[in-house]
Design a protein around this motif. Structure first.
Motif, PDB file in Angstrom:
ATOM      1  N   UNK A   1       0.836  -1.188   0.000  1.00  0.00           N
ATOM      2  CA  UNK A   1       0.000   0.000   0.000  1.00  0.00           C
ATOM      3  C   UNK A   1       0.875   1.243   0.000  1.00  0.00           C
ATOM      4  N   UNK A   2       0.403   2.249  -0.657  1.00  0.00           N
ATOM      5  CA  UNK A   2       1.181   3.476  -0.719  1.00  0.00           C
ATOM      6  C   UNK A   2       1.084   4.256   0.561  1.00  0.00           C
ATOM      7  N   UNK A   3       2.076   5.098   0.832  1.00  0.00           N
ATOM      8  CA  UNK A   3       2.092   5.893   2.058  1.00  0.00           C
ATOM      9  C   UNK A   3       1.458   7.255   1.873  1.00  0.00           C
ATOM     10  N   UNK A   4       1.196   7.636   0.617  1.00  0.00           N
ATOM     11  CA  UNK A   4       0.605   8.956   0.386  1.00  0.00           C
ATOM     12  C   UNK A   4      -0.878   8.905   0.651  1.00  0.00           C
ATOM     13  N   UNK A  36     -10.107   4.290  -8.120  1.00  0.00           N
ATOM     14  CA  UNK A  36      -8.706   3.875  -8.144  1.00  0.00           C
ATOM     15  C   UNK A  36      -8.577   2.510  -8.816  1.00  0.00           C
ATOM     16  N   UNK A  37      -7.349   2.051  -8.926  1.00  0.00           N
ATOM     17  CA  UNK A  37      -7.079   0.728  -9.486  1.00  0.00           C
ATOM     18  C   UNK A  37      -6.847  -0.309  -8.386  1.00  0.00           C
ATOM     19  N   UNK A  38      -7.180   0.051  -7.142  1.00  0.00           N
ATOM     20  CA  UNK A  38      -6.985  -0.846  -6.008  1.00  0.00           C
ATOM     21  C   UNK A  38      -8.336  -1.291  -5.454  1.00  0.00           C
ATOM     22  N   UNK A  39      -8.289  -2.381  -4.688  1.00  0.00           N
ATOM     23  CA  UNK A  39      -9.468  -2.822  -3.952  1.00  0.00           C
ATOM     24  C   UNK A  39      -9.554  -2.029  -2.657  1.00  0.00           C
ATOM     25  N   UNK A  40     -10.745  -1.502  -2.360  1.00  0.00           N
ATOM     26  CA  UNK A  40     -10.924  -0.630  -1.196  1.00  0.00           C
ATOM     27  C   UNK A  40     -11.924  -1.279  -0.238  1.00  0.00           C
ATOM     28  N   UNK A  41     -11.470  -1.458   1.013  1.00  0.00           N
ATOM     29  CA  UNK A  41     -12.378  -1.930   2.051  1.00  0.00           C
ATOM     30  C   UNK A  41     -12.958  -0.747   2.813  1.00  0.00           C
ATOM     31  N   UNK A  42     -14.218  -0.890   3.253  1.00  0.00           N
ATOM     32  CA  UNK A  42     -14.862   0.230   3.947  1.00  0.00           C
ATOM     33  C   UNK A  42     -15.650  -0.279   5.146  1.00  0.00           C
ATOM     34  N   UNK A  43     -15.910   0.642   6.076  1.00  0.00           N
ATOM     35  CA  UNK A  43     -16.749   0.382   7.245  1.00  0.00           C
ATOM     36  C   UNK A  43     -17.504   1.658   7.578  1.00  0.00           C
ATOM     37  N   UNK A  44     -18.782   1.510   7.927  1.00  0.00           N
ATOM     38  CA  UNK A  44     -19.639   2.652   8.257  1.00  0.00           C
ATOM     39  C   UNK A  44     -19.910   2.643   9.759  1.00  0.00           C
ATOM     40  N   UNK A  45     -19.688   3.784  10.409  1.00  0.00           N
ATOM     41  CA  UNK A  45     -19.959   3.954  11.831  1.00  0.00           C
ATOM     42  C   UNK A  45     -20.878   5.146  12.038  1.00  0.00           C
ATOM     43  N   UNK A  46     -21.482   5.203  13.234  1.00  0.00           N
ATOM     44  CA  UNK A  46     -22.377   6.316  13.546  1.00  0.00           C
ATOM     45  C   UNK A  46     -22.318   6.621  15.039  1.00  0.00           C
ATOM     46  N   UNK A  94      -9.873   1.812   3.479  1.00  0.00           N
ATOM     47  CA  UNK A  94      -8.450   1.471   3.372  1.00  0.00           C
ATOM     48  C   UNK A  94      -8.265   0.615   2.124  1.00  0.00           C
ATOM     49  N   UNK A  95      -7.037   0.607   1.605  1.00  0.00           N
ATOM     50  CA  UNK A  95      -6.711  -0.285   0.500  1.00  0.00           C
ATOM     51  C   UNK A  95      -6.476  -1.685   1.050  1.00  0.00           C
ATOM     52  N   UNK A  96      -6.996  -2.691   0.340  1.00  0.00           N
ATOM     53  CA  UNK A  96      -6.841  -4.077   0.768  1.00  0.00           C
ATOM     54  C   UNK A  96      -6.322  -4.904  -0.398  1.00  0.00           C
ATOM     55  N   UNK A  97      -5.887  -6.101  -0.072  1.00  0.00           N
ATOM     56  CA  UNK A  97      -5.389  -7.010  -1.102  1.00  0.00           C
ATOM     57  C   UNK A  97      -6.538  -7.522  -1.963  1.00  0.00           C
ATOM     58  N   UNK A  98      -6.192  -7.955  -3.166  1.00  0.00           N
ATOM     59  CA  UNK A  98      -7.204  -8.395  -4.122  1.00  0.00           C
ATOM     60  C   UNK A  98      -7.961  -9.618  -3.626  1.00  0.00           C
ATOM     61  N   UNK A 118      -5.721   5.296   6.454  1.00  0.00           N
ATOM     62  CA  UNK A 118      -7.179   5.268   6.564  1.00  0.00           C
ATOM     63  C   UNK A 118      -7.748   6.602   6.090  1.00  0.00           C
ATOM     64  N   UNK A 119      -8.670   6.518   5.163  1.00  0.00           N
ATOM     65  CA  UNK A 119      -9.383   7.717   4.693  1.00  0.00           C
ATOM     66  C   UNK A 119     -10.731   7.758   5.394  1.00  0.00           C
ATOM     67  N   UNK A 120     -11.119   8.908   5.916  1.00  0.00           N
ATOM     68  CA  UNK A 120     -12.366   9.027   6.655  1.00  0.00           C
ATOM     69  C   UNK A 120     -13.188  10.189   6.118  1.00  0.00           C
ATOM     70  N   UNK A 121     -14.488   9.964   6.035  1.00  0.00           N
ATOM     71  CA  UNK A 121     -15.423  10.995   5.573  1.00  0.00           C
ATOM     72  C   UNK A 121     -16.592  11.048   6.546  1.00  0.00           C
ATOM     73  N   UNK A 122     -16.899  12.255   7.019  1.00  0.00           N
ATOM     74  CA  UNK A 122     -18.033  12.454   7.915  1.00  0.00           C
ATOM     75  C   UNK A 122     -19.267  12.865   7.108  1.00  0.00           C
TER      76      UNK A 122
END
Length: 266
Positions: A1-4, A36-46, A94-98, A118-122
């Motif tokens: 995974x990239x660090x940027x 993107x060209x990567x697989x992205x895993x996500x989770x929703x919280x409240x 987050x980016x995850x493996x294929x 980890x990318x987060x959006x409110x």
């Protein structure tokens, strides 16, 4: 995974608008776009996990594709003051493996200790009166700041993981289940009553038919016995008549023989 740090998922809309009505479940949707060209895993919280139900609340978005998420607000007994809602949602990615599956997505993947970027959006929650259509205007910021933030921004909101189903002790859920069971019980009871009525009618008809056949059989037996008695009586009368005729003939012949013998002796 990239660090940027970069935007992993595009989220539309950034406000969850619910046409608020009391004692009614209300749903709205949001779309997660992976550009993107990567697989992205996500989770929703409240901040209010017992108030909302999310399907799915976690998963994987393949490269260059989208995933729809449905958010359902449970029934509310009364409207909040001034129709203002302080609930918030947080979408982490987050980016995850294929070869990662949706079952492999856990909360630990979105913590600092995981070492993942980890990318987060409110997302805000907005109550809209039912007669008014949802506003097409999207606010790109919340309280004057960007909806995106890093893990070290010092936010004190307490986000919790969503439940994909209602809590077992949720009184609304229990009431819905009880209502459904009552309806099923009522339907079953009505069906049983109808079946019992039909069986009762069939039983009465069967009893009446059996009684009628029994009477007809007894009547036939009585008539048969009567005919036998009459037939025996006729036979006896004929036997008497035949017996009387023979005795008279014999007596006449005997008398004639006696008379002839008496004449011959003279």
């Amino acid at each position: 995974m990239g660090s940027d740090s970069k935007e992993l998922l595009g989220i539309e809309p950034l406000e969850l608008r619910f046409p608020f009505e009391t004692k009614k479940q209300i749903s709205c949707s949001m779309q997660l776009a992976n550009r993107t060209d990567d697989y992205i895993g996500f989770k929703v919280k409240t901040t209010s996990p017992k108030k909302y139900c999310v399907r799915p609340n976690s998963g994987i978005v393949p490269p260059r594709s989208t995933s729809d998420v449905i958010v359902t607000m449970q029934e509310q007994k009364e409207a909040p003051p001034d129709m203002q809602c302080k609930d918030k949602f947080l979408v982490q990615s987050v980016m995850v493996a294929e070869d990662t599956s949706a079952k492999d997505i856990t909360g630990d993947m979105f913590t600092k200790k995981s070492g993942n970027v980890v990318d987060e959006v409110k997302l805000r929650v907005v109550y809209v009166p039912p007669p008014k259509p949802p506003s097409p205007v999207r606010e790109g910021s919340e309280e004057g700041s960007s909806p995106r933030h890093s893990l070290s921004d010092g936010s004190n909101l307490n986000y919790q993981e969503m439940q994909t189903t209602r809590e077992p002790d949720d009184p609304l859920s229990l009431a819905a289940v009880k209502s459904q069971k009552d309806q099923e019980g009522f339907t079953s009871e009505a069906a049983d009553q109808h079946l019992n009525m039909i069986l009762g009618d069939v039983k009465e008809m069967t009893s009446a038919l059996i009684s009628k056949l029994t009477e007809e059989r007894n009547s036939a037996i009585q008539q048969n016995n009567k005919l036998r008695q009459e037939l025996d009586l006729v036979r006896r009368e004929l036997s008497k008549q035949n017996g009387g005729f023979s005795f008279a003939v014999v007596a006449a012949i005997a008398l004639l023989g006696i008379l002839l013998g008496f004449i011959m002796k003279r």
